[in-house]
Design a protein around this motif. Sequence first.
Motif, mmCIF file in Angstrom:
data_model
loop_
_atom_site.group_PDB
_atom_site.id
_atom_site.type_symbol
_atom_site.label_atom_id
_atom_site.label_comp_id
_atom_site.label_asym_id
_atom_site.label_seq_id
_atom_site.Cartn_x
_atom_site.Cartn_y
_atom_site.Cartn_z
ATOM 1 N N LEU A 116 31.849 20.983 75.910
ATOM 2 C CA LEU A 116 31.659 19.941 76.913
ATOM 3 C C LEU A 116 30.686 19.989 77.600
ATOM 4 C CD1 LEU A 116 35.699 20.648 77.713
ATOM 5 C CD2 LEU A 116 35.136 18.961 75.790
ATOM 6 N N GLN A 128 31.684 15.417 74.994
ATOM 7 C CA GLN A 128 31.734 16.503 73.743
ATOM 8 C C GLN A 128 31.006 15.727 72.732
ATOM 9 O OE1 GLN A 128 34.605 18.205 72.195
ATOM 10 N NE2 GLN A 128 34.273 19.678 71.668
ATOM 11 N N GLU A 156 32.751 12.292 71.521
ATOM 12 C CA GLU A 156 34.163 12.241 72.055
ATOM 13 C C GLU A 156 34.398 12.049 74.106
ATOM 14 O OE1 GLU A 156 37.219 15.072 70.033
ATOM 15 O OE2 GLU A 156 39.301 13.442 70.564
ATOM 16 N N TYR A 161 34.397 14.406 80.716
ATOM 17 C CA TYR A 161 33.810 15.521 80.152
ATOM 18 C C TYR A 161 33.175 14.429 78.942
ATOM 19 C CZ TYR A 161 34.222 19.362 83.028
ATOM 20 O OH TYR A 161 34.800 20.154 84.341
ATOM 21 N N PHE A 170 38.046 13.407 86.668
ATOM 22 C CA PHE A 170 36.329 13.976 85.079
ATOM 23 C C PHE A 170 37.030 13.527 84.135
ATOM 24 C CE2 PHE A 170 35.575 17.563 88.273
ATOM 25 C CZ PHE A 170 36.738 17.957 88.781
ATOM 26 N N PHE A 177 36.104 13.042 77.209
ATOM 27 C CA PHE A 177 37.454 13.021 77.568
ATOM 28 C C PHE A 177 37.571 12.958 79.471
ATOM 29 C CE2 PHE A 177 38.752 15.712 73.754
ATOM 30 C CZ PHE A 177 37.661 15.942 73.869
ATOM 31 N N LEU A 182 29.628 18.390 81.351
ATOM 32 C CA LEU A 182 30.095 17.052 82.510
ATOM 33 C C LEU A 182 29.035 15.741 82.623
ATOM 34 C CD1 LEU A 182 32.552 16.748 85.507
ATOM 35 C CD2 LEU A 182 30.153 18.221 86.477
ATOM 36 N N PHE A 213 43.535 17.716 80.695
ATOM 37 C CA PHE A 213 43.247 16.334 79.913
ATOM 38 C C PHE A 213 43.515 15.627 79.530
ATOM 39 C CE2 PHE A 213 38.839 18.351 79.776
ATOM 40 C CZ PHE A 213 38.753 19.910 79.565
ATOM 41 N N GLY A 214 43.569 14.778 79.346
ATOM 42 C CA GLY A 214 43.665 13.466 78.219
ATOM 43 C C GLY A 214 43.276 14.177 76.272
ATOM 44 N N LYS A 215 44.059 12.782 75.736
ATOM 45 C CA LYS A 215 43.673 13.346 74.182
ATOM 46 C C LYS A 215 42.214 13.385 73.504
ATOM 47 C CE LYS A 215 48.744 13.345 72.958
ATOM 48 N NZ LYS A 215 49.414 13.292 71.838
ATOM 49 N N GLY A 216 41.647 12.610 74.693
ATOM 50 C CA GLY A 216 40.135 12.195 74.252
ATOM 51 C C GLY A 216 39.164 10.890 73.356
#
Lengths: 114, 114
Positions: B44, B38, B88, B36, B34, B90, B46, B104-107
């Motif tokens: 968040l 922000q 941001e 996402y 996915f 994600f 999608l 999640f990754g760190k963004g």
Amino acid sequence: EAGVTQFPSHSVIEKGQTVTLRCDPISGHDNLYWYRRVMGKEIKFLLHFVKESKQDESGMPNNRFLAERTGGTYSTLKVQPAELEDSGVYFCASSPSGRKETQYFGPGTRLLVL
Amino acid sequence: AQSVTQLDSQVPVFEEAPVELRCNYSSSVSVYLFWYVQYPNQGLQLLLKYLSGSTLVKGINGFEAEFNKSQTSFHLRKPSVHISDTAEYFCAGSSQGGSEKLVFGKGTKLTVNP
């Protein structure tokens, strides 16, 4: 259709106090998730409810955190007593029972512990 | 255990330029992936998701991503960005079955400059 809602949007408390966060999922969604983003870190899973039952609570950091979902509708996440490292953004997400892979997120609660 | 890596923490681009936000995942089981987004002071949202089937996935706001199993990547692309894409982003993954909690990754903070 209303989305996932969270209350409060912001909370500032002192170390040692108690805070309760609330999440209202999308109506009819059996799956409810809590996530947290501590400043500078990635968003991390806390726990997963299916209706009123805890399916997976492997991400709960310690026993100061208590999550409930009485009646399988809204959920609360209580932090007691709060510590400085609990500061961050707490997200709630929900998904329907037949398609739990797609989660819809709320706006988050920004918690600051001083 | 599954992990998601976003290689760039910040990406500055000029308006109308193309952009690629990189994401790599590791998993020994079938995954869902996915992206996402922000936006400032929001929750968040999608953007798009890969569950199965076609490896090129189109999402909202002109974004697309390509699932590459051999390179374990799921990079996000947009051919021409707007100021309003500043946000941001994600990347997240979940494993099929179980709670399907998101990792999640760190963004990546995308800044679109005029």
